[in-house]
Design a protein around this motif. Sequence first.
Motif, PDB file in Angstrom:
ATOM      1  N   GLY A  18       4.230  13.762  69.472  1.00  0.00           N
ATOM      2  CA  GLY A  18       3.632  12.720  68.639  1.00  0.00           C
ATOM      3  C   GLY A  18       4.296  12.488  67.298  1.00  0.00           C
ATOM      4  N   PHE A  19       5.455  13.105  67.061  1.00  0.00           N
ATOM      5  CA  PHE A  19       6.188  12.889  65.811  1.00  0.00           C
ATOM      6  C   PHE A  19       7.088  11.655  65.940  1.00  0.00           C
ATOM      7  N   LYS A  20       7.478  11.104  64.796  1.00  0.00           N
ATOM      8  CA  LYS A  20       8.345   9.926  64.776  1.00  0.00           C
ATOM      9  C   LYS A  20       9.664  10.266  64.082  1.00  0.00           C
ATOM     10  N   PRO A  21      10.805  10.048  64.762  1.00  0.00           N
ATOM     11  CA  PRO A  21      12.087  10.331  64.112  1.00  0.00           C
ATOM     12  C   PRO A  21      12.452   9.262  63.084  1.00  0.00           C
ATOM     13  N   ILE A  22      12.908   9.703  61.930  1.00  0.00           N
ATOM     14  CA  ILE A  22      13.445   8.780  60.915  1.00  0.00           C
ATOM     15  C   ILE A  22      14.939   8.598  61.125  1.00  0.00           C
ATOM     16  N   ALA A  23      15.612   9.704  61.434  1.00  0.00           N
ATOM     17  CA  ALA A  23      17.063   9.643  61.658  1.00  0.00           C
ATOM     18  C   ALA A  23      17.524  10.873  62.407  1.00  0.00           C
ATOM     19  N   HIS A  24      18.633  10.702  63.131  1.00  0.00           N
ATOM     20  CA  HIS A  24      19.344  11.824  63.752  1.00  0.00           C
ATOM     21  C   HIS A  24      20.752  11.844  63.166  1.00  0.00           C
ATOM     22  N   VAL A  25      21.232  13.023  62.830  1.00  0.00           N
ATOM     23  CA  VAL A  25      22.599  13.159  62.314  1.00  0.00           C
ATOM     24  C   VAL A  25      23.368  14.090  63.244  1.00  0.00           C
ATOM     25  N   GLU A  26      24.482  13.602  63.776  1.00  0.00           N
ATOM     26  CA  GLU A  26      25.257  14.374  64.752  1.00  0.00           C
ATOM     27  C   GLU A  26      26.716  13.915  64.720  1.00  0.00           C
ATOM     28  N   MET A  27      27.648  14.878  64.751  1.00  0.00           N
ATOM     29  CA  MET A  27      29.066  14.531  64.625  1.00  0.00           C
ATOM     30  C   MET A  27      29.714  14.137  65.958  1.00  0.00           C
ATOM     31  N   ASN A  28      29.154  14.564  67.088  1.00  0.00           N
ATOM     32  CA  ASN A  28      29.762  14.277  68.390  1.00  0.00           C
ATOM     33  C   ASN A  28      29.363  12.888  68.883  1.00  0.00           C
ATOM     34  N   LYS A  29      30.357  12.058  69.193  1.00  0.00           N
ATOM     35  CA  LYS A  29      30.075  10.667  69.567  1.00  0.00           C
ATOM     36  C   LYS A  29      29.293  10.568  70.874  1.00  0.00           C
ATOM     37  N   ASP A  30      29.661  11.372  71.872  1.00  0.00           N
ATOM     38  CA  ASP A  30      28.954  11.309  73.154  1.00  0.00           C
ATOM     39  C   ASP A  30      27.473  11.632  72.972  1.00  0.00           C
ATOM     40  N   ALA A  31      27.185  12.674  72.187  1.00  0.00           N
ATOM     41  CA  ALA A  31      25.789  13.046  71.934  1.00  0.00           C
ATOM     42  C   ALA A  31      25.063  11.923  71.186  1.00  0.00           C
ATOM     43  N   CYS A  32      25.756  11.290  70.238  1.00  0.00           N
ATOM     44  CA  CYS A  32      25.144  10.162  69.509  1.00  0.00           C
ATOM     45  C   CYS A  32      24.845   8.999  70.448  1.00  0.00           C
ATOM     46  N   ASP A  33      25.747   8.728  71.372  1.00  0.00           N
ATOM     47  CA  ASP A  33      25.496   7.661  72.340  1.00  0.00           C
ATOM     48  C   ASP A  33      24.270   7.987  73.194  1.00  0.00           C
ATOM     49  N   THR A  34      24.142   9.255  73.562  1.00  0.00           N
ATOM     50  CA  THR A  34      22.947   9.692  74.302  1.00  0.00           C
ATOM     51  C   THR A  34      21.687   9.468  73.464  1.00  0.00           C
ATOM     52  N   LEU A  35      21.752   9.823  72.182  1.00  0.00           N
ATOM     53  CA  LEU A  35      20.596   9.632  71.287  1.00  0.00           C
ATOM     54  C   LEU A  35      20.237   8.153  71.147  1.00  0.00           C
ATOM     55  N   LYS A  36      21.238   7.298  71.065  1.00  0.00           N
ATOM     56  CA  LYS A  36      20.977   5.852  70.959  1.00  0.00           C
ATOM     57  C   LYS A  36      20.304   5.331  72.228  1.00  0.00           C
ATOM     58  N   THR A  37      20.785   5.798  73.373  1.00  0.00           N
ATOM     59  CA  THR A  37      20.180   5.381  74.638  1.00  0.00           C
ATOM     60  C   THR A  37      18.736   5.879  74.731  1.00  0.00           C
ATOM     61  N   ARG A  38      18.493   7.096  74.262  1.00  0.00           N
ATOM     62  CA  ARG A  38      17.110   7.616  74.290  1.00  0.00           C
ATOM     63  C   ARG A  38      16.232   6.889  73.275  1.00  0.00           C
ATOM     64  N   THR A  39      16.826   6.495  72.150  1.00  0.00           N
ATOM     65  CA  THR A  39      16.095   5.684  71.161  1.00  0.00           C
ATOM     66  C   THR A  39      15.656   4.368  71.804  1.00  0.00           C
ATOM     67  N   ALA A  40      16.549   3.775  72.595  1.00  0.00           N
ATOM     68  CA  ALA A  40      16.207   2.535  73.313  1.00  0.00           C
ATOM     69  C   ALA A  40      15.053   2.778  74.272  1.00  0.00           C
ATOM     70  N   PHE A  41      15.085   3.904  74.987  1.00  0.00           N
ATOM     71  CA  PHE A  41      13.985   4.235  75.906  1.00  0.00           C
ATOM     72  C   PHE A  41      12.657   4.275  75.174  1.00  0.00           C
ATOM     73  N   HIS A  42      12.597   5.024  74.074  1.00  0.00           N
ATOM     74  CA  HIS A  42      11.320   5.190  73.363  1.00  0.00           C
ATOM     75  C   HIS A  42      10.830   3.863  72.781  1.00  0.00           C
ATOM     76  N   TYR A  43      11.747   3.061  72.258  1.00  0.00           N
ATOM     77  CA  TYR A  43      11.353   1.757  71.697  1.00  0.00           C
ATOM     78  C   TYR A  43      10.794   0.854  72.798  1.00  0.00           C
ATOM     79  N   LEU A  44      11.497   0.761  73.915  1.00  0.00           N
ATOM     80  CA  LEU A  44      11.067  -0.133  75.003  1.00  0.00           C
ATOM     81  C   LEU A  44       9.765   0.364  75.634  1.00  0.00           C
ATOM     82  N   LYS A  45       9.624   1.673  75.749  1.00  0.00           N
ATOM     83  CA  LYS A  45       8.387   2.228  76.308  1.00  0.00           C
ATOM     84  C   LYS A  45       7.203   1.916  75.401  1.00  0.00           C
ATOM     85  N   GLU A  46       7.409   2.081  74.098  1.00  0.00           N
ATOM     86  CA  GLU A  46       6.344   1.816  73.121  1.00  0.00           C
ATOM     87  C   GLU A  46       5.926   0.351  73.142  1.00  0.00           C
ATOM     88  N   ASN A  47       6.867  -0.517  73.483  1.00  0.00           N
ATOM     89  CA  ASN A  47       6.597  -1.954  73.501  1.00  0.00           C
ATOM     90  C   ASN A  47       6.373  -2.500  74.916  1.00  0.00           C
TER      91      ASN A  47
END
Length: 409
Positions: free
Chosen positions: A25-54
């Motif tokens: 039930g927490f809300k992320p403000i930001a994720h900080v990560e140096m690896n691009k592949d991991a960041c792309d994964t985080l962006k895709t998961r961010t899309a999941f949570h946004y679309l699910k919420e809406n």
Amino acid sequence: MESKLTFIDLFAGCGGLSEGFIQAGFKPIAHVEMNKDACDTLKTRTAFHYLKENERVDEYYEYLKGKISRDELWSKVPLHLIKSVINKEISPKTLPEIFEVIDKELLNNKVDLVIGGPPCQAYSVAGRARKNMNDDPRNHLYKHYVKFLKRYKPKMFVFENVPGILSASNGEYLEKIFKAVKREGYNLEKKVLNAKNFNVLQDRKRVIIIGWRKELKFEYPKFEEKEIQFEVLTHLFSDLPKLKSGQGEWNVSKYVKNTNTYLESTGIRNGIDFTTQHIARFNNENDLKIYRIAVEKWISENKRLNYAELPKELIKHSNTKTFSNRFQVVNHKGISHTVVAHICADGHYYIHPDINQNRSITVREAARIQSFPDDYFFESSRTAAFKQIGNAVPVLMAKGIADKIKEMI
């Protein structure tokens, strides 16, 4: 509507820790990560949570099915949310820019929590064996973590790392971390927690440091040690299609069995009728012969294979004295041994226990051992996905910690 508690995830990896906190039930403000592949994964998961919420989650599933591109998926999400995944190494040079992005994302909100752990290689026993780790800059990344505590003054923080941090430089690094955090007005305590006590089918110990502002008078939460009633082969892998070496699908794999109590209660299998990335590496004939010997020995004798005891024609490494356990079978009648990032290099340490499949585990099986839900998608490539999974915090462990913290705040 009650506003959600907020967090910043530092050294976020592919988001195992974050996913657990979001599920709690927490809300992320930001994720900080140096690896691009991991960041792309985080962006895709961010899309999941946004679309699910809406109530638009079907648009995310279109991406999993390969019907829309990743850019199309990300374009469905407000740009500021995609930008809140910050692909930067945390350093004195990048901190001002990182703070600027976070400050914009915060608006009038406060940060309730900072979570994350610096890369663990600097504290791991294996890492320290490779070179003199005193000169490794990763040993000092905790100083940047503390700067986030100083700037945002969260109520609490969670700092995760490998058990090796306890003994690194005879405990000197840990002592420095504690002193630096206390100077910023926090009390803190450390404990070694095991993922298996959070319903994760894996024996994985981690040091979890939890801190709280001194005025809050909190204590380290109590976590029960639980007996696991479930097994990897029977409950975790049983509904996935059987594969041979080199087989599988990057996108859709249909389940071959109905769900079970474990998969349903943990949310690993979470509603849709397919998963993704159930894809196995190709193994050469020599390795497959070794896999078969390793599985037979494990199933019939409950013993691990010693590389030096293999038939001579199968031994391809001149060094048979170190890493004699380089071929290891995932436990079929209990829980898995620890999944580590080296799984990206080869699968020999994670051989599937079903001798008829005779292969190393798939990306999806590794993700399930780490308790990621089946709709979690790891970006870029099979190798990148394995590395991200091996470096992650198990989601159920993170959720268990997050639930306790939510009760406290």
